[in-house]
Design a protein around this motif. Structure first.
Motif, PDB file in Angstrom:
ATOM      1  N   PHE A  94      -6.719   5.241  -6.327  1.00 31.21           N
ATOM      2  CA  PHE A  94      -5.536   5.528  -7.157  1.00 31.21           C
ATOM      3  C   PHE A  94      -5.694   5.039  -8.609  1.00 31.21           C
ATOM      4  O   PHE A  94      -5.489   5.819  -9.547  1.00 31.21           O
ATOM      5  N   GLU A 140      -7.513   7.139  -0.573  1.00 34.24           N
ATOM      6  CA  GLU A 140      -6.603   7.565  -1.645  1.00 34.24           C
ATOM      7  C   GLU A 140      -5.910   6.375  -2.299  1.00 34.24           C
ATOM      8  O   GLU A 140      -5.686   6.357  -3.504  1.00 34.24           O
ATOM      9  N   PHE A 198      -4.670   5.668   7.746  1.00 32.61           N
ATOM     10  CA  PHE A 198      -3.438   5.428   7.001  1.00 32.61           C
ATOM     11  C   PHE A 198      -3.071   3.944   7.125  1.00 32.61           C
ATOM     12  O   PHE A 198      -3.432   3.297   8.109  1.00 32.61           O
ATOM     13  N   LEU A 235       0.860  -1.186   0.000  1.00 28.91           N
ATOM     14  CA  LEU A 235       0.000   0.000   0.000  1.00 28.91           C
ATOM     15  C   LEU A 235       0.892   1.230   0.000  1.00 28.91           C
ATOM     16  O   LEU A 235       2.026   1.182   0.473  1.00 28.91           O
ATOM     17  N   PHE A 236       0.388   2.348  -0.537  1.00 30.68           N
ATOM     18  CA  PHE A 236       1.162   3.578  -0.512  1.00 30.68           C
ATOM     19  C   PHE A 236       1.098   4.148   0.902  1.00 30.68           C
ATOM     20  O   PHE A 236       0.023   4.546   1.352  1.00 30.68           O
ATOM     21  N   PRO A 237       2.230   4.180   1.626  1.00 24.39           N
ATOM     22  CA  PRO A 237       2.161   4.518   3.053  1.00 24.39           C
ATOM     23  C   PRO A 237       1.734   5.957   3.321  1.00 24.39           C
ATOM     24  O   PRO A 237       1.242   6.256   4.400  1.00 24.39           O
ATOM     25  N   HIS A 238       1.900   6.846   2.353  1.00 20.66           N
ATOM     26  CA  HIS A 238       1.572   8.257   2.582  1.00 20.66           C
ATOM     27  C   HIS A 238       0.166   8.608   2.124  1.00 20.66           C
ATOM     28  O   HIS A 238      -0.227   9.753   2.187  1.00 20.66           O
ATOM     29  N   LYS A 239      -0.566   7.610   1.670  1.00 22.30           N
ATOM     30  CA  LYS A 239      -1.927   7.869   1.222  1.00 22.30           C
ATOM     31  C   LYS A 239      -2.920   7.167   2.147  1.00 22.30           C
ATOM     32  O   LYS A 239      -2.625   6.095   2.666  1.00 22.30           O
ATOM     33  N   THR A 240      -4.080   7.769   2.317  1.00 22.50           N
ATOM     34  CA  THR A 240      -5.098   7.169   3.165  1.00 22.50           C
ATOM     35  C   THR A 240      -5.692   5.962   2.448  1.00 22.50           C
ATOM     36  O   THR A 240      -5.425   5.730   1.274  1.00 22.50           O
TER      37      THR A 240
END
Lengths: 302, 358
Positions: free
Chosen positions: B101, B97, B133, B89-94
């Motif tokens: 994506f 988000e 997150f 998972l993208f760690p900086h996106k909720t």
């Protein structure tokens, strides 16, 4: 049982007994750092702050408290002009270092493999000599009798005027001086970056630049900020580079500041200029700090 | 519904240096199919997925998605989805988000994104998680979000690379059912890569067995389970006892094998000659156990060394007279009462075994 405890306590040396006290332990580790900061950072700052409210007469500091120095700095166009010029120069140099350093750091971190460390050390190779020597070397390349123009003269071409003692040649010198910091900061950040996330982004439809912008850039923003600050601040305060490479019209805030402590001997004014410089640096760091949201950088906690 | 081939691999080969990761593989995955690729680690399963996704370009062969040759297409032009073992998972996106994506990258409108987000959050049973997150989620929740991200844009095919390997046993059982449910509900073909045969057998419709970059056997999972074509397939799918020995006699419908001084009858297999080494696999649940077995072609005596309770069945560890140790699985409701150190008889019919000389 009781006996054994007694023996243990008796066997314990004075030092370890003292160290059982938590305050002593903390003091042991914190005190040296505190002392260092106090002597080499706080004390000079305080003295500069104090001097900035004094005045100088015939090379002598006179302690009559006034704000005249600050009034001069902020009302006379010359000071503001040089400050703005330095800020512009520092911004430009930071931007160039970023544009140039990011791909280098990216390449070394992603493709460097087992040569990573060697490649990184090579980018920092100019650091093996002193700063002054490096600038002089730059002068010997760009100056009127430098390598570049001698070569051009030899093949019958005119020298490149814009590279001889101009702001542009100063900025080239700055980029040369500070770009290793930028590369190092971004490289260290990319070391902890999971490049697999880019593959995920691409599978889900992101083209390469979009993937970079959505994933790599935000996740490495802290490292990028460190790099930007490490280039911006020394450029802002530097005086040697414009002195050697900037020529008549290339003077920056740092040169004017340096003059106060040199030729003109107006220490109080110089101190005030130093305080202003410090405040600008502080403001820049604070502004960058505002852009950092640790949660958004993928850090844990909060 | 007409069964159409969604993903087709033709003679796909990929090498890394001197290592052949994938060796001339032909494969077809059909509409609405749950297709498992089963193989030990390092067998080339992941490379196979990466080739389909476009993360690797094959040295030879073609990749077709919906009859279009995509061999040279970059990943972002293939409209596939992938779920990873480490969630990725993208760690900086909720959560929200992360999930939208793919929709954003494909240029869907905001309203559409919101609608799909709501739908998929309900599907994975995590409504209300939009603003969290990834680091605030448990392992199971992370994998649900990763699945949601994979499903939200309804890709042509969803690839899953050992998606449950990082979850604990209980959760894995639960997720197996869930993943199967998503697949049935959406009808998107899944290619599920795993080294866990239980997972592959539980969830898939069809199965491809892969070893050292080559396909060993492709087919219906029951077909592979009941009729393995190679010793690798027989040994890897299901749990079997392996008997290995020399063919000492050839009868009309069986070989006689010498297994450490025990004579065992095995089904005949192609090319078996007297003196060849033969491998016999017998599934642990196809073995009979009793004090006195009657009418069974292979019987032998042994001592019960241990009985391991596995829930619905018990694994009896039997030491044969020649000191070899085998496992016999019996249903928990089996009437035969067996205690440790009992003398017993073990047996099976010739056709219950699978023999290979490869």
């Amino acid at each position: 049982m009781l006996l054994r405890i007694e023996i243990m306590e008796k066997g314990e040396g004075l030092i370890s007994r003292v160290f059982r006290n938590r305050r002593v332990r903390i003091g042991f580790f914190v005190l040296p750092a505190t002392a260092y900061l106090f002597v080499f950072l706080i004390l000079p700052m305080i003295s500069i702050l104090i001097f900035s409210f004094w005045r100088t007469e015939r090379y002598v500091l006179i302690p009559d408290w006034n704000v005249h120095n600050y009034v001069t700095i902020f009302t006379q166009w010359a000071y503001i002009k040089f400050l703005l010029k330095s800020i512009t120069m520092a911004s430009f140099v930071s931007a160039i270092c970023l544009l140039y350093g990011y791909p280098v750091a990216y390449f070394v971190a992603k493709e460097g493999g087992r040569y990573r460390l060697i490649l990184l050390i090579l980018t920092a190779a100019p650091f093996f000599t002193g700063t002054l020597l490096r600038i002089t070397a730059m002068q010997h390349i760009l100056g009127p009798i430098g390598l570049l123009n001698m070569f051009l003269a030899n093949i019958g071409l005119a020298p490149i005027q814009v590279l001889m003692y101009t702001n542009l040649s100063s900025s080239i010198g700055f980029v040369y001086l500070w770009i290793p910091f930028m590369i190092l900061a971004i490289y260290l950040s990319l070391l902890n970056f999971d490049f697999e996330l880019l593959e995920v982004a691409k599978i889900y439809g992101a083209k390469p630049f979009r993937a970079f912008w959505e994933i790599t850039w935000p996740l490495n923003w802290v490292g990028t900020v460190v790099g930007l600050v490490m280039v911006f601040i020394p450029t802002l305060a530097d005086n040697a580079t414009p002195l050697f490479l900037g020529g008549m019209f290339g003077k920056l805030y740092g040169n004017i500041l340096f003059n106060q402590f040199g030729e003109s001997g107006t220490w109080a004014m110089g101190s005030a200029m130093g305080v202003v410089l410090f405040l600008v640096c502080f403001a820049v760091i604070a502004a960058f700090g505002q852009t950092i949201n640790l949660k958004r950088m993928g850090y844990f906690g909060g | 519904m007409m069964e159409k081939t969604v993903v087709r691999l033709e003679q796909v080969r990929k090498t890394f240096g001197r290592v052949v990761a994938v060796d001339r593989i032909d494969l077809g995955v059909k509409t609405g199919e749950f297709f498992a690729v089963l193989g030990p680690s390092g067998s080339g399963k992941t490379t196979l997925l990466r080739i389909i996704a476009g993360l690797e370009t094959p040295d030879q062969g073609r990749v077709l998605i919906e009859d279009e040759d995509v061999t040279l297409y970059p990943p972002y032009e293939r409209y596939t989805g992938m779920v990873f073992q480490e969630f990725a998972l993208f760690p900086h996106k909720t959560v929200a988000e992360n999930i939208i994506f793919p929709l954003r990258m494909q240029g869907h409108l905001k309203d559409e994104q919101e609608k799909q987000l709501k739908w998929v959050l309900n599907l994975i049973k995590l409504p209300g998680y939009e603003d969290r997150f990834p680091h605030q989620l448990s392992g199971g929740e992370k994998q649900r979000v990763a699945l949601a991200r994979g499903l939200v844009s309804r890709p042509k095919v969803l690839m899953l690379d050992e998606p449950l390997a990082n979850l604990d046993r209980e959760l894995r059982k639960e997720m197996e059912v869930e993943v199967r449910r998503f697949q049935l509900e959406l009808g998107i073909p899944f290619i599920y890569v795993t080294h866990n045969q239980e997972e592959a057998l539980t969830m898939s419709d069809r199965l491809a067995l892969i070893k050292d970059g080559s396909l060993v056997q492709v087919g219906d999972k029951l077909e592979i389970y009941n009729h393995p074509k190679t010793s690798f397939a027989a040994g890897f799918v299901g749990s079997s006892n392996l008997f290995e020995g020399e063919i000492v006699e050839i009868e009309d419908d069986a070989f006689v094998m010498d297994y450490k001084d025990l004579k065992i009858r095995t089904p005949k297999c192609e090319g078996g000659q007297k003196g060849d080494t033969v491998k016999l696999f017998v599934k642990t649940e196809h073995m009979e156990l009793g004090k006195q077995l009657k009418g069974i072609e292979n019987t032998m005596e042994g001592i019960v060394r241990d009985s391991i309770f596995k829930g619905q069945y018990v694994d009896h560890i039997i030491e044969l007279k020649n000191k070899a140790v085998i496992t016999v699985s019996r249903n928990i409701s089996d009437r035969v009462q067996i205690k440790r150190e009992d003398m017993v008889q073990v047996g099976w019919n010739i056709q219950a075994g699978h023999a290979f000389t490869d």
